[in-house]
Design an enzyme around this catalytic site. Structure first.
Site, short mmCIF file in Angstrom:
data_model
loop_
_atom_site.label_atom_id
_atom_site.label_comp_id
_atom_site.label_asym_id
_atom_site.label_seq_id
_atom_site.Cartn_x
_atom_site.Cartn_y
_atom_site.Cartn_z
N HIS A 134 -8.19 51.86 -10.12
CA HIS A 134 -7.71 52.89 -9.38
C HIS A 134 -9.11 52.61 -8.19
CE1 HIS A 134 -7.73 56.70 -7.27
NE2 HIS A 134 -6.48 56.97 -7.99
N ASP A 141 -13.02 54.57 -17.50
CA ASP A 141 -12.40 55.44 -16.55
C ASP A 141 -11.26 56.11 -17.40
OD1 ASP A 141 -10.56 56.83 -15.00
OD2 ASP A 141 -10.46 55.08 -13.41
N GLN A 182 -6.67 58.77 -17.02
CA GLN A 182 -5.13 58.95 -17.36
C GLN A 182 -5.02 58.86 -19.19
OE1 GLN A 182 -2.78 59.40 -15.55
NE2 GLN A 182 -3.68 59.08 -13.56
N LYS A 218 -6.23 66.67 -14.10
CA LYS A 218 -4.94 66.15 -14.79
C LYS A 218 -4.73 66.33 -16.23
CE LYS A 218 -6.04 61.61 -12.44
NZ LYS A 218 -5.22 61.80 -11.05
N CYS A 272 -3.13 54.25 -5.09
CA CYS A 272 -4.58 53.83 -5.04
C CYS A 272 -4.89 52.66 -5.74
CB CYS A 272 -5.46 54.95 -5.51
SG CYS A 272 -5.32 56.53 -4.47
#
Lengths: 408, 155
Positions: free
Chosen positions: A122, A200, A203, A226, A366
């Site tokens: 991202h 990261d 998600q 999220k 992104c």
């Protein structure tokens, strides 16, 4: 498949019409909806306990501080951190990455050093490293993405072994491909070479079990919004030994040990990296969100997401001219599918779907380098969370068939 | 037709779908009186490049475009090339202002007749997110035209 449909009643926002149709929210990878339990926790906090944390001696401040720090311990347990002191509250994933890319990188990177990243990051785990490299005279090298949407692990290993690599940064679950990267394996390779690692998890957390110690990373970042928590709150996990060697980031209240006009000394982590009044309500909301998710069970949420996405991928194959990016079924992936449609640009498709009550995301998500890699300007993306149903996935496929007729 | 299909048909009129599927005047121009500019929409990553060739009085003798984008941006670019071809710089600027007024609804359109088929893009008004799609090629054309007329003055 675990039936979570009764949980839909917990999400007030889902019960509305858009364009004369029941809302079908398929954009949780961008931001999730909030259950009543989280909204109530925010109201309760503001109506009963609101005060600044850590500095008051009065009842309200004590209550706020107690709740605030309890969430830090909760987060630590939720992601398998060894200690609550390894949990730093941020505004979100982006801020977490930037904190490391500014503080850690400025302190440890020298001209000629190499940062290894991947072609599926991202922008928020890409641009901060480009900026850091520019500042420090370092170089960013990228692991290629293979046609099936997985990382070229042989190339990754070769890059790590080239020498001069100081940091490896890698997404856990790709927001565009759905790919679940073998981050534990990758971090083990890096660790053996003395390379610091950042994962990261924007998600991944809240969708699948995450254990930062099992992954073996030095840093792990994610966002609250999220995973059913409010916007504006996120977490940076940092391994204690790594945090101990990092200078402060922002200066201000809360992060100092003692201040004189000649100079100041600073607290240890996490306070060292949390200058100023934090987003207390956001933290309380994050705690309520974790309670909510754990009440259902992360394993159950994961199973539900897997079942839903795999069924959806099968159904998407019936849509003429539709191409899904990322690992083909039955490979496990995040509960999202980004796809291109031969007859319609993502914006046109998302516009069309919107008139049918569907909330999709269209564009480059992104991840512009990744879109270029797969030769598309952008894609449309459907992403699921615990409140989505098979009926909604069926409706998505039905609307896609209609869109093909409309635009062809 | 359901109400939402009517709204969609308003946005995606047949002339727009036709031009998005079969854009006119695609390609590049090369030569001493050719001017080039690029339009980029960071929100979606869409890009349109416009080339135009100006004549001795600054009139647009030829115009081409290349790029990828949604039906609205492609159709708008295609229709624009048809409308601007042969226009004097003054007429081209009037058309640009009128087109902007048409899709934003911010002011009255001066000469609706001159817009011709471009009137099909009026539906964009109801979809504020799409105004940038519709105007992407126009901004590039305006920049290219400015280069042309500046060069014209200095020579």
């Amino acid at each position: 498949m675990p039936d979570l449909s009764h949980r839909r009643a917990d999400f007030p926002i889902l019960h509305q019409q858009v364009g004369g149709h029941p809302l079908i929210y398929l954009d949780s990878a961008a931001s999730s909806q909030k259950p009543r339990q989280v909204i109530d926790a925010l109201v309760r906090y503001y109506e009963r306990d609101n005060a600044n944390v850590h500095r008051g001696l009065h009842e309200l401040s004590n209550r706020a501080t107690e709740q605030f720090e309890a969430v830090r311990a909760k987060v630590a347990r939720f992601i398998g951190a060894a200690s609550a002191d390894e949990v730093i509250f941020t505004r979100g994933t982006t801020e977490g990455v930037n904190l490391v890319a500014q503080v850690w990188a400025s302190h440890f990177l020298r001209p000629g050093d190499v940062i290894v990243s991947t072609g599926m990051e991202h922008h928020s785990n890409l641009v901060p490293w480009q900026l850091a490299a520019e500042r420090c005279g370092a170089v960013v090298k990228y692991v290629p993405v293979l046609e099936d949407g997985t990382l070229d692990l042989a190339a990754l290993r070769a890059l790590l072994e080239e020498g001069s690599v100081k940091l490896l940064t890698c997404v856990h679950v790709s927001n565009s491909l759905g790919t679940i990267n073998p981050v534990a394996q990758i971090c083990a390779w890096a660790r053996a070479l003395g390379i610091t690692t950042l994962v990261d998890g924007a998600q991944a957390v809240g969708h699948m079990p995450v254990d930062v110690q099992a992954i073996g990373c030095d840093f792990y970042v994610f966002s609250g919004h999220k995973i059913c928590a409010p916007t504006g709150i996120g977490v940076l996990y940092g391994r204690a030994e790594v945090l101990a060697n990092m200078p402060p980031w922002h200066g201000g209240g809360e992060m100092i040990d003692s201040v004189t006009l000649e100079g100041s000394t600073y607290k240890q982590a996490p306070a060292r990296f949390e200058a100023g009044t934090p987003d207390i309500a956001g933290v309380i909301g994050l705690g309520a969100a974790i309670d909510y998710l754990e009440g259902i069970g992360i394993e159950v949420i994961h199973a539900h997401g897997q079942e839903l996405i795999q069924a959806t991928l099968q159904k998407l194959q019936t849509v003429p001219g539709l191409r899904v990016l990322g690992p083909p079924p039955p490979v496990q992936r995040g509960s999202l599918a980004a796809f291109s449609l031969a007859c319609a640009h993502p914006h046109d498709l998302v516009e069309y779907a919107n008139t049918k009550g569907l909330a999709l995301r269209g564009g480059h998500h992104c991840t512009q380098p990744l879109m270029r890699r797969f030769g598309v300007v952008g894609t449309s993306r459907a992403s699921f969370y615990l409140y989505n149903t098979h009926a909604e996935a069926d409706r998505l496929v039905e609307v896609l068939h209609q869109a093909v007729k409309f635009f062809s | 037709m359901a109400a939402e299909d009517a709204a969609l048909r308003d946005l995606y009129q047949q002339v727009i779908l036709d031009h998005s599927r079969h854009p006119r005047n695609q390609g590049r121009l090369d030569g001493p009186d050719c001017h080039h500019a690029r339009g980029h929409n960071p929100a979606c990553g869409d890009e349109v490049e416009v080339w135009l060739k100006t004549g001795p009085q600054g009139q647009i003798e030829d115009i081409r475009f290349e790029g990828q984008g949604c039906a609205i941006s492609q159709a708008s670019a295609s229709l624009m090339t048809l409308a601007l071809k042969g226009a004097s710089p003054e007429a081209a600027r009037r058309l640009m202002a009128d087109f902007h007024a048409l899709v934003t609804g911010a002011s009255a359109v001066g000469d609706a007749e001159a817009l011709g088929n471009l009137l099909a893009l009026e539906g964009v008004q109801k979809f504020p997110q799409r105004i940038k799609c519709a105007t992407l090629a126009w901004h590039a054309a305006e920049q290219a035209l400015n280069q042309g007329t500046q060069n014209g003055r200095s020579s």
